[in-house]
Write a protein that holds these residues in place. Structure first.
Motif, PDB file in Angstrom:
ATOM      1  N   HIS A 156      60.160 -91.329 -40.307  1.00 37.35           N
ATOM      2  CA  HIS A 156      61.715 -91.211 -40.512  1.00 37.35           C
ATOM      3  C   HIS A 156      61.311 -91.284 -42.151  1.00 37.35           C
ATOM      4  O   HIS A 156      61.631 -90.431 -43.390  1.00 37.35           O
ATOM      5  N   ALA A 157      61.055 -92.879 -42.487  1.00 40.82           N
ATOM      6  CA  ALA A 157      60.696 -92.380 -43.661  1.00 40.82           C
ATOM      7  C   ALA A 157      59.923 -91.769 -44.539  1.00 40.82           C
ATOM      8  O   ALA A 157      60.033 -91.328 -45.962  1.00 40.82           O
ATOM      9  N   ALA A 169      63.763 -90.950 -51.735  1.00 39.38           N
ATOM     10  CA  ALA A 169      63.126 -92.106 -50.670  1.00 39.38           C
ATOM     11  C   ALA A 169      63.679 -92.949 -51.798  1.00 39.38           C
ATOM     12  O   ALA A 169      63.767 -92.715 -52.686  1.00 39.38           O
ATOM     13  N   ARG A 170      64.042 -94.415 -50.698  1.00 37.91           N
ATOM     14  CA  ARG A 170      64.667 -95.423 -51.271  1.00 37.91           C
ATOM     15  C   ARG A 170      64.173 -96.600 -51.667  1.00 37.91           C
ATOM     16  O   ARG A 170      63.003 -96.372 -51.528  1.00 37.91           O
ATOM     17  N   PRO A 171      64.567 -97.813 -52.060  1.00 35.16           N
ATOM     18  CA  PRO A 171      63.638 -98.995 -53.187  1.00 35.16           C
ATOM     19  C   PRO A 171      62.908 -99.669 -52.208  1.00 35.16           C
ATOM     20  O   PRO A 171      61.742 -99.598 -52.328  1.00 35.16           O
ATOM     21  N   LEU A 172      63.160 -99.319 -50.985  1.00 33.39           N
ATOM     22  CA  LEU A 172      62.243-100.332 -49.844  1.00 33.39           C
ATOM     23  C   LEU A 172      61.624 -99.000 -48.615  1.00 33.39           C
ATOM     24  O   LEU A 172      60.955 -99.844 -47.856  1.00 33.39           O
ATOM     25  N   ASP A 191      69.362 -99.871 -44.845  1.00 29.74           N
ATOM     26  CA  ASP A 191      70.248 -98.858 -46.018  1.00 29.74           C
ATOM     27  C   ASP A 191      69.154 -98.834 -47.236  1.00 29.74           C
ATOM     28  O   ASP A 191      69.119 -97.499 -47.658  1.00 29.74           O
ATOM     29  N   ALA A 192      68.038 -99.874 -47.401  1.00 32.88           N
ATOM     30  CA  ALA A 192      67.508 -99.108 -49.042  1.00 32.88           C
ATOM     31  C   ALA A 192      66.018 -98.948 -48.204  1.00 32.88           C
ATOM     32  O   ALA A 192      65.377 -98.943 -48.806  1.00 32.88           O
ATOM     33  N   GLY A 193      65.844 -98.776 -47.192  1.00 29.64           N
ATOM     34  CA  GLY A 193      64.415 -97.892 -46.011  1.00 29.64           C
ATOM     35  C   GLY A 193      63.699 -99.170 -45.629  1.00 29.64           C
ATOM     36  O   GLY A 193      62.567 -98.676 -45.168  1.00 29.64           O
ATOM     37  N   ALA A 194      63.523-100.165 -45.949  1.00 32.79           N
ATOM     38  CA  ALA A 194      63.235-100.993 -44.600  1.00 32.79           C
ATOM     39  C   ALA A 194      62.932-100.768 -43.045  1.00 32.79           C
ATOM     40  O   ALA A 194      63.939-100.198 -42.560  1.00 32.79           O
ATOM     41  N   ILE A 195      62.008-101.013 -42.638  1.00 31.09           N
ATOM     42  CA  ILE A 195      61.806-100.858 -40.873  1.00 31.09           C
ATOM     43  C   ILE A 195      61.244-101.857 -40.195  1.00 31.09           C
ATOM     44  O   ILE A 195      60.515-102.935 -40.623  1.00 31.09           O
ATOM     45  N   LEU A 196      62.338-102.408 -39.053  1.00 27.18           N
ATOM     46  CA  LEU A 196      62.033-103.908 -38.291  1.00 27.18           C
ATOM     47  C   LEU A 196      60.565-103.366 -37.956  1.00 27.18           C
ATOM     48  O   LEU A 196      60.125-102.679 -37.182  1.00 27.18           O
ATOM     49  N   HIS A 227      68.398-106.785 -52.959  1.00 31.63           N
ATOM     50  CA  HIS A 227      69.016-105.465 -51.996  1.00 31.63           C
ATOM     51  C   HIS A 227      69.498-106.296 -50.488  1.00 31.63           C
ATOM     52  O   HIS A 227      70.046-105.649 -49.686  1.00 31.63           O
ATOM     53  N   ILE A 228      69.506-108.270 -50.289  1.00 32.36           N
ATOM     54  CA  ILE A 228      70.299-108.508 -49.185  1.00 32.36           C
ATOM     55  C   ILE A 228      70.875-108.906 -49.633  1.00 32.36           C
ATOM     56  O   ILE A 228      72.622-109.185 -48.803  1.00 32.36           O
TER      57      ILE A 228
END
Lengths: 490, 95
Positions: free
Chosen positions: A58-59, A68-71, A113-118, A233-234
């Motif tokens: 998805h990213a 693309a978002r910042p992260l 929401d900033a684009g990071a992935i768990l 971002h948090i």
């Protein structure tokens, strides 16, 4: 090379992704492979590989669409104390067996929401109560700095798994929480950067509560700049947390480049303990010299109530814990041990579900809050806490940051302190005072001891002045360099 | 500061944690050691010092007294160890 990708920092990885040098899929696969290779650390308790792979696809699609978002595509591991929607969350306690949150914590939601992935939930002391990760019902974590064929060293705690995955370079960053040192102490033990923001800077909503007037979320990373980037971002106001600060989040990342000539650094004399190992007091002296060389002004300051911080903490934190953990009753969520009547159900469920250290702290808390003891213990502890906060306020009239060691020892072997609660509590002697005063603090890796184990130095800043704190941390980092465990250095 | 066996039993009851009789004494000794260490706080002069009630200087916010959440019984019950007909199930309370 996939394994090289897992070793990138947050900012480096973001740059590589933006330049098209690698894809989010490749980056996430590299982190999954690195985590798999580091399985013996026992740092990850919930595997989220499948979900991460889908998010990476998805990213990459978003990036192709120029959305693309910042992260975007940055893998992050998250301590198992953050509620993650649809992903098991137990705070490494038996009593939350089977709990799958219906909601996402504000802090983790902001990352996604900033684009990071768990990429995995990390091991921790049960309900964040511990300084060695040994109270986890998922078993201890091996510090990546443990000697190759030697005994396991603890990673510190309670965010031990988060510190270990960052140190082992299986992810660029991880989230932790800090109540009395639970981000900074493991960061010090594992040779990574650990930042506890000002109380109120990051929302507590959706974080399993330990001590509500102390708990704060924050990042563990391999550089100060990455910690700033994640914090940006948090952080921020959240109406769902009644003590969330309604303040704008400064542009921390760019603020790091500012000139810090004339920075006033305070050295609290009360932190000079006779029992401090030579390697730690030498490193502290080295840190002072680095600041002097960088053009900072060093000043001696006094925080007279420092020695009362730990005893006050061991009233306030257990008192709040006993109230917060009253919700685990075997009725609404988590594990249940059946009883013939509700009271038996409660007492059996809580007996079977909580580990020894958690039961001990609930007992301490229940006692200090009980009738006839409240004034003597809880009220007095909160008065002492006011005194401690006043000490800091006074000191910050003359200086901009304080420099201290993070911990009174390097990482110790597993089992070394499990029989003596007081010996374990003393681990947090340098980190608890800032927690009680709600101040931002950071541990920066500063050197190795004679056995080659990492040691951190702590900086404490004014409330909501993370900018100055991070600028000072950069000075320390530039002078000290970075440290990788021998196994991960190859 | 020493906790008696009765103190230990009383607190265990207050916090609803089942305790075996054989655990009372060792737990009491351990808690007593911790409380002796905490006793150091008695040395601090706290006369006239206000107890900390707010960690950082802030005013507690007020919001409109309105429903902002709810109406989701299925989500609330989704983690219950035992649920039936939209309710939590507990052992019989009234004989």
């Amino acid at each position: 090379m996939p394994s090289d990708l897992a070793r990138l920092g947050v900012a480096e990885a973001a740059d590589r992704l933006a330049a098209g040098d690698c894809s989010a899929v490749e980056l996430v696969e590299a982190c999954i492979a690195a985590q798999e290779a580091a399985r013996d650390l026992n740092a990850v308790v919930v595997d989220t590989a499948e979900r991460a792979r889908a998010a990476a696809v998805h990213a990459d699609q978003r990036r192709q669409r120029n959305e693309a978002r910042p992260l975007e595509g940055i893998p992050v591991a998250v301590k198992d104390i953050f509620c993650t929607e649809g992903v098991a969350t137990t705070a490494c306690s038996r009593i939350l067996d089977g709990f799958v949150p219906e909601y996402e914590s504000t802090v983790s939601a902001r990352l996604w929401d900033a684009g990071a992935i768990l990429v995995g939930k990390t091991n921790m002391d049960e309900f964040a109560m511990g300084s060695s990760n040994e109270t986890s019902r998922c078993g201890p974590v091996r510090n990546p700095w443990s000697p190759v064929n030697g005994p396991s060293l603890v990673p510190g705690g309670s965010s031990g798994g988060s510190a270990a995955v960052v140190a082992a370079s299986t992810v660029p960053a991880a989230l932790g929480t800090d109540t009395g040192g639970s981000i900074r102490q493991p960061a010090s033990f594992c040779g990574v950067v650990g930042l506890k923001p000002t109380y109120g800077r990051c929302s507590r909503w959706g974080i399993i509560a330990f001590a509500s007037s102390l708990d704060q979320a924050g990042p563990l990373t391999r550089s100060v700049a990455d910690a700033a980037l994640i914090l940006e971002h948090i952080a921020g106001f959240d109406p769902r947390d009644s003590t969330s600060a309604d303040l704008a989040v400064p542009d921390l990342h760019t603020a790091l480049q500012a000139d810090v000539k004339g920075l006033r650094v305070g050295i609290p004399s009360e932190y000079r303990l006779d029992s401090l190992p030579g390697s730690i007091s030498d490193l502290w002296e080295q840190g002072i010299a680095w600041f002097r060389d960088a053009g900072a002004e060093l000043r001696d300051v006094s925080l007279p109530h420092t020695r009362y911080a730990l005893p006050a903490y061991y009233i306030v934190a257990p008192a709040e814990a006993s109230a917060n953990l009253a919700r685990y009753d075997g009725v609404r969520f988590g594990a249940r041990s059946m009883g013939a009547d509700p009271d038996e159900l409660y007492t059996r469920t809580r007996r079977d579900g909580f580990g020894e250290e958690v039961r001990r702290r609930i007992m301490i808390g229940g006692y200090v809050l009980s009738e006839g003891y409240y004034d003597a213990y809880y009220l007095r502890a909160q008065q002492v806490r006011t005194r401690i906060a006043e000490d800091f306020r006074q000191a910050f009239q003359d200086v901009d940051v304080l420099l201290t060691p993070t911990t009174p020892s390097p990482a110790f072997p597993e089992g070394a302190k499990t029989d003596d609660p007081l010996a374990m509590y003393v681990n947090d002697i340098f980190t608890v005072p800032a927690s009680l005063a709600g101040l931002p603090a950071i541990s920066v890796p500063a050197g190795l001891d004679e056995d080659g184990l990492p040691l951190g130095l702590q900086l404490v800043g004014r409330a909501f002045d993370e900018v100055t704190l991070l600028q000072a941390a950069t000075i320390l980092e530039d002078a000290a360099g970075t440290f990788r465990p021998p196994a991960a250095a190859a | 500061m020493a906790l008696t066996d009765d103190d230990v039993r009383r607190v265990a009851e207050l916090v609803r944690i089942r305790l075996d009789e054989t655990e009372v004494k060792p737990l009491g000794e351990e808690l007593s050691r911790i409380f002796s260490w905490i006793e150091a706080l008695r040395e601090v002069d706290v006369a006239g010092v206000a107890p900390m009630t707010s960690v950082v200087e802030m005013q507690l916010r007020e919001r409109e007294d309105a429903v902002t959440d709810g109406n989701c019984p299925d989500r609330i019950l989704s983690n219950a160890p035992m649920a039936e007909d939209g309710h939590f199930v507990v052992p019989r309370v009234i004989e």
